[in-house]
Motif scaffolding. Sequence first.
Motif, PDB file in Angstrom:
ATOM      1  N   ARG A  58      13.951   1.865  -2.012  1.00  0.00           N
ATOM      2  CA  ARG A  58      13.023   1.388  -0.958  1.00  0.00           C
ATOM      3  C   ARG A  58      12.227   2.219  -0.566  1.00  0.00           C
ATOM      4  NH1 ARG A  58      15.832  -3.181   0.073  1.00  0.00           N
ATOM      5  NH2 ARG A  58      14.907  -3.506   2.200  1.00  0.00           N
ATOM      6  N   GLY A  59      11.073   1.928  -0.201  1.00  0.00           N
ATOM      7  CA  GLY A  59       9.912   2.743   0.358  1.00  0.00           C
ATOM      8  C   GLY A  59       9.723   4.103  -0.469  1.00  0.00           C
ATOM      9  N   ASP A  60       9.668   4.027  -1.755  1.00  0.00           N
ATOM     10  CA  ASP A  60       9.707   5.206  -2.421  1.00  0.00           C
ATOM     11  C   ASP A  60      10.790   6.026  -2.172  1.00  0.00           C
ATOM     12  OD1 ASP A  60       7.624   4.309  -3.754  1.00  0.00           O
ATOM     13  OD2 ASP A  60       6.392   5.253  -2.270  1.00  0.00           O
ATOM     14  N   GLY A  61      12.032   5.587  -1.633  1.00  0.00           N
ATOM     15  CA  GLY A  61      13.372   6.373  -1.488  1.00  0.00           C
ATOM     16  C   GLY A  61      13.220   6.794   0.019  1.00  0.00           C
ATOM     17  N   LEU A  63      13.023   5.052   3.050  1.00  0.00           N
ATOM     18  CA  LEU A  63      13.777   4.196   3.787  1.00  0.00           C
ATOM     19  C   LEU A  63      15.470   3.928   3.793  1.00  0.00           C
ATOM     20  CD1 LEU A  63      11.569   0.968   3.293  1.00  0.00           C
ATOM     21  CD2 LEU A  63      11.418   2.646   4.901  1.00  0.00           C
ATOM     22  N   PHE A  64      16.113   3.805   4.903  1.00  0.00           N
ATOM     23  CA  PHE A  64      17.607   3.848   4.693  1.00  0.00           C
ATOM     24  C   PHE A  64      17.931   2.797   3.627  1.00  0.00           C
ATOM     25  CE2 PHE A  64      17.106   3.807   9.736  1.00  0.00           C
ATOM     26  CZ  PHE A  64      17.272   5.092   9.713  1.00  0.00           C
ATOM     27  N   CYS A 114      13.399   1.803   8.008  1.00  0.00           N
ATOM     28  CA  CYS A 114      14.561   0.887   7.549  1.00  0.00           C
ATOM     29  C   CYS A 114      13.896   0.114   6.493  1.00  0.00           C
ATOM     30  CB  CYS A 114      15.136  -0.127   8.614  1.00  0.00           C
ATOM     31  SG  CYS A 114      16.513  -0.999   8.185  1.00  0.00           S
ATOM     32  N   THR A 115      12.866  -0.699   7.133  1.00  0.00           N
ATOM     33  CA  THR A 115      12.186  -1.672   5.971  1.00  0.00           C
ATOM     34  C   THR A 115      10.621  -2.116   6.410  1.00  0.00           C
ATOM     35  OG1 THR A 115      12.497  -4.300   5.281  1.00  0.00           O
ATOM     36  CG2 THR A 115      12.843  -3.651   7.643  1.00  0.00           C
ATOM     37  N   PHE A 121      17.383  -7.093   4.618  1.00  0.00           N
ATOM     38  CA  PHE A 121      18.193  -7.661   3.648  1.00  0.00           C
ATOM     39  C   PHE A 121      19.247  -6.479   3.107  1.00  0.00           C
ATOM     40  CE2 PHE A 121      15.027 -10.543   4.306  1.00  0.00           C
ATOM     41  CZ  PHE A 121      15.686 -11.859   4.125  1.00  0.00           C
ATOM     42  N   LEU A 122      20.521  -6.777   2.769  1.00  0.00           N
ATOM     43  CA  LEU A 122      21.427  -5.811   2.231  1.00  0.00           C
ATOM     44  C   LEU A 122      22.472  -6.780   1.143  1.00  0.00           C
ATOM     45  CD1 LEU A 122      21.920  -2.785   2.912  1.00  0.00           C
ATOM     46  CD2 LEU A 122      23.684  -3.532   4.239  1.00  0.00           C
ATOM     47  N   LYS A 123      22.742  -6.111   0.131  1.00  0.00           N
ATOM     48  CA  LYS A 123      23.466  -6.779  -0.704  1.00  0.00           C
ATOM     49  C   LYS A 123      24.899  -5.988  -0.536  1.00  0.00           C
ATOM     50  CE  LYS A 123      20.209  -9.231  -3.645  1.00  0.00           C
ATOM     51  NZ  LYS A 123      20.481 -10.377  -2.977  1.00  0.00           N
TER      52      LYS A 123
END
Length: 198
Positions: A58-61, A63-64, A114-115, A121-123
Amino acid sequence: MTDNRLLHPMALATKQVLGQEQLTVAADAGYSNGAHASACEQDGIVACVPANRAVNNRGDGKLFDRSAFIYQPETDSYRCPDGRLLVRKQLHRRKRNVTYVSPDCSGCTLKPQCTTAERRFLKRHLDEDALTRMNARATSELMAMRRCAAEHPFGTIKRMMAGGRFLTRNLKGTRTEMALSVLAYNILRAINIQAATA
């Protein structure tokens, strides 16, 4: 069939052959499977397998990743690093996971970390708890013992096969070739053990 579909059937077959009430199995991350981790627990099999988790991209690593969010089982929701709630949105039966979403990320001071989307969104895997327990049991000492016991035969057989390439091309032929390679390894191993004890 890939390794990640073999943990439970192989462990259960081993337990039945050995006639044991309880069985502890250790395998590499290729065998990591949430449904199989749960099935093993139900059948009295203690699986020790490192979880095969996706890398945070996420975000090239930057982001959270999901470890920054706290799952709250009593409400079946997640709490974000800013304290906001992510609620259950959708169940994916085939993928065996649940999607959680933040109803509103506007005004959050941590949103740039974060995003990049409007909302986060989270799984969560349906067998997340079993996966976590299975991963916790896969200690570095246990995995080192597994490597010493399991990887040596495969490495030796691969070397004996001139790099691990099969000379035959159909399933029947490769099964026969593999069976002969394993037989040759077992004979050599027995000779070496006999010579060492003599």
